[in-house]
Each structure stands twice: as C-alpha cells, then as structure tokens.
Design a protein around this motif. Structure first.
Motif, mmCIF file in Angstrom:
data_model
loop_
_atom_site.group_PDB
_atom_site.id
_atom_site.type_symbol
_atom_site.label_atom_id
_atom_site.label_comp_id
_atom_site.label_asym_id
_atom_site.label_seq_id
_atom_site.Cartn_x
_atom_site.Cartn_y
_atom_site.Cartn_z
ATOM 1 N N LYS A 50 0.830 -1.207 0.000
ATOM 2 C CA LYS A 50 0.000 0.000 0.000
ATOM 3 C C LYS A 50 0.867 1.260 0.000
ATOM 4 O O LYS A 50 0.623 2.194 -0.764
ATOM 5 C CB LYS A 50 -0.919 0.015 1.230
ATOM 6 N N VAL B 185 1.133 4.221 -2.874
ATOM 7 C CA VAL B 185 0.913 5.641 -2.628
ATOM 8 C C VAL B 185 2.152 6.445 -3.013
ATOM 9 O O VAL B 185 2.046 7.528 -3.592
ATOM 10 C CB VAL B 185 0.526 5.889 -1.158
ATOM 11 N N GLN B 186 3.329 5.921 -2.713
ATOM 12 C CA GLN B 186 4.549 6.628 -3.093
ATOM 13 C C GLN B 186 4.679 6.734 -4.613
ATOM 14 O O GLN B 186 5.125 7.751 -5.138
ATOM 15 C CB GLN B 186 5.763 5.917 -2.503
ATOM 16 N N HIS C 115 2.267 6.921 -6.632
ATOM 17 C CA HIS C 115 1.225 7.844 -7.096
ATOM 18 C C HIS C 115 1.133 9.017 -6.123
ATOM 19 O O HIS C 115 0.035 9.477 -5.788
ATOM 20 C CB HIS C 115 -0.116 7.111 -7.202
ATOM 21 N N LYS C 116 2.278 9.492 -5.689
ATOM 22 C CA LYS C 116 2.341 10.430 -4.568
ATOM 23 C C LYS C 116 1.638 11.761 -4.826
ATOM 24 O O LYS C 116 1.264 12.447 -3.885
ATOM 25 C CB LYS C 116 3.796 10.694 -4.190
ATOM 26 N N PHE D 251 -3.123 12.017 -4.529
ATOM 27 C CA PHE D 251 -4.041 11.955 -3.397
ATOM 28 C C PHE D 251 -4.042 13.239 -2.574
ATOM 29 O O PHE D 251 -2.997 13.831 -2.306
ATOM 30 C CB PHE D 251 -3.683 10.767 -2.491
ATOM 31 N N LEU E 135 -5.307 10.975 3.061
ATOM 32 C CA LEU E 135 -4.969 9.601 3.407
ATOM 33 C C LEU E 135 -5.630 9.250 4.738
ATOM 34 O O LEU E 135 -5.560 10.025 5.695
ATOM 35 C CB LEU E 135 -3.453 9.428 3.534
ATOM 36 N N PHE F 3 -7.352 7.858 -0.085
ATOM 37 C CA PHE F 3 -6.853 6.473 -0.116
ATOM 38 C C PHE F 3 -6.815 5.939 1.303
ATOM 39 O O PHE F 3 -6.494 6.666 2.251
ATOM 40 C CB PHE F 3 -5.456 6.414 -0.740
ATOM 41 N N LEU G 215 -5.070 3.774 3.961
ATOM 42 C CA LEU G 215 -3.808 3.145 4.359
ATOM 43 C C LEU G 215 -3.961 2.332 5.639
ATOM 44 O O LEU G 215 -2.960 1.971 6.262
ATOM 45 C CB LEU G 215 -2.728 4.216 4.566
ATOM 46 N N VAL H 255 5.481 7.836 3.685
ATOM 47 C CA VAL H 255 4.814 8.523 2.574
ATOM 48 C C VAL H 255 5.352 9.930 2.424
ATOM 49 O O VAL H 255 5.648 10.398 1.308
ATOM 50 C CB VAL H 255 3.291 8.543 2.788
ATOM 51 N N ASP I 110 -8.642 1.209 -3.802
ATOM 52 C CA ASP I 110 -8.406 2.391 -2.968
ATOM 53 C C ASP I 110 -7.983 2.042 -1.543
ATOM 54 O O ASP I 110 -8.041 2.863 -0.646
ATOM 55 C CB ASP I 110 -9.658 3.268 -2.936
#
Length: 283
Positions: free
Chosen positions: A45, A49-50, A52-53, A56, A59, A89, A91, A108, A155
C-alpha cells in the motif's frame, strides 16, 4: 476549529518526523506487531501511494477499524457533492496501532507528495492496544482471492461482509446498554498526547493537516479522543446515541468493526463531518 488553524504558525523542519517516528515506538507500548501478511500488504500500500504520490489529497490511516470501515470511493462522492473534489486512499491495516500509523505516514511524506492536504489519523488508547482477531474471516484473515493488496475498488479499502453472530450479539447488547446508561471517560495519557502533538506539528510544517479520528468502537478505541492534541480537529464517533446507526448490530460483525453496510454509513457520515469542518477554509 476549522481545519488549517491547527499549528498554522511556522514549525521546525519536517525531518523532526524521523525522531518522532522512533520515539513513538517507545512511548506507545510495543505490544502491537503486524503479522507477515499484514506487513506485506501495508508495504505494498505504501509503495503504491509513493508511486502515485501526487494523486491523493487525503490519506486515512489506522487499524482494522479504518481498513474495513472507510471507503474512499464513498467519502469522495459525498465530498464532491459538497463541492470538494478530493481523492482519498485507505492506508489502514489489520493490527496496526498508532506507532505503525505514524511510521507509515513518515514513509509517505519522505516521497514529498505535492498534492496531499490531510491525514485522517485514527486514535487508539494510550496503551496502543489493538483489536483482537474475531475468528476466521475477521481482521487478520487473508484477503479474498483476486482482490490484491488494494481492495475491490483499488483504494485500499476491504469491506467486511460478516454479520453479528448470535453468541456475540447478546454480549454486545449488554455492552451497548451499559455505554448508553453510563458513558465511559478514560483518563488521558500525557506522553501519547505530546507525541501526537509533535506529529501534527511536523506535518503542519509540510503543509499537511492531521485530522484525528475516533472510530465507532465499543472496546479498544472507545474514548481515545481524550488523547487528541488541543487546537487540532477531532472527529469522534463515540456517542452511541447520536451515531446510533453505527452501533446497530445489523451494521456490525462485533464490538470493534463495521460490516459492508456499516462502512457505507460511516464513510458518508465522516465525509459530511469532514466537509463541515473544512467548509469555512477550503484548501
């Protein structure tokens, strides 16, 4: 207090999170450990996220109550209906306590996400104790085949389809009735509160606001809002009367978690409470 007002002044440099991330493992008790499967899933996860940093705005981070209770898709739909076009998202992860949550957010933040505005951070008791597993199919169980680490919507949210078993329901009703008649008021933990305050300050220095969350629980998380730092936004669902649908046994598999129907209600309620908090100072 509107979001954005908390720690708006200039703060110390963000690398202080490195210190806070280590210190919190000492302050929040070390009894919570992720099993190998949960660790692998949260690592994937975080990596997602990293990668697609810059995608978002929000979080959600926390234990199984977040992992199985908050749908970013529903949250984003409600927010969009109020004029806020955010992408969020989840986490959250089974058996993840506040120490791990802080470390996950630190990882992140190390990727310098350009779009991230808010971290919705679940509070737990000062002891850092986690929800115990509720048997096969509950928290800690393998993800359904074919869903991968990011859930059916991609997600990070994994709904629980379980309903409350009769054996659990009787005990749950007793617990709920007791809370209605005599609401619990746990004592604050000053060390935990100070650690969370420093965490919020460090993120504020990076222009990211922490919003503290108390999920609808009748066990571990109940009353944990007492440790929310002052002057920061706290959204709490402890009130079993005001938020009665979240405590209806039809919407839960146990005292700690929400099923699919309960998660939809929770996601909508949180989105509306969140929008109300930011309405005067949109970002």
């Amino acid at each position: 207090m509107p979001i954005g007002a908390c720690y708006a002044a200039s703060m110390k440099p963000f690398p202080r999170l490195l210190v806070a991330g280590l210190r919190v493992f000492l302050i929040l008790t070390a009894g919570s450990r992720l099993d190998a499967q949960a660790l692998s899933r949260i690592e994937r996860k975080v990596t997602f996220v990293q990668q697609h940093k810059d995608d978002f705005d929000i979080l959600f981070v926390g234990s199984s109550r977040v992992f199985h209770g908050l749908s970013p898709r529903i949250f984003d739909q409600v927010a969009a209906g109020n004029g806020y076009h955010w992408r969020s998202f989840n986490l959250g992860m089974d058996e993840m306590g506040m120490a791990q949550s802080i470390d996950v957010i630190r990882e992140v933040m190390a990727s310098h996400p350009a779009r991230l505005k808010y971290v919705v951070f679940e509070l737990e008791p000062g002891t850092g104790m986690l929800a115990h597993r509720q048997g096969a199919g509950g928290p800690g169980a393998p993800a359904p085949a074919g869903l991968g680490p990011l859930g059916p919507e991609g997600d990070g949210f994994f709904p629980m389809v379980k309903t409350m078993a009769p054996g659990i329901e009787a005990e749950y009703q007793q617990r709920l009735a007791k809370e209605r008649e005599h609401p619990s008021h746990p004592a604050p933990n000053d060390e935990v509160k100070a650690t969370l305050e420093n965490f919020a300050k460090d993120l504020a220095a990076a222009n990211v606001q922490v919003v503290f969350l108390v999920a609808p629980s009748l066990k571990a998380a109940h009353g944990s809002g007492i440790n929310a730092p002052r002057d920061c936004v706290l959204i709490s669902f402890d009130d079993v009367v005001r938020y009665a649908p979240l405590y209806d046994e039809a919407n839960r598999p146990d005292a700690e978690h929400l099923n699919t129907r309960g998660a939809e209600i929770f996601s909508r309620l949180l989105a509306q409470e969140f929008v109300n908090a930011v309405h005067s100072t949109p970002r």
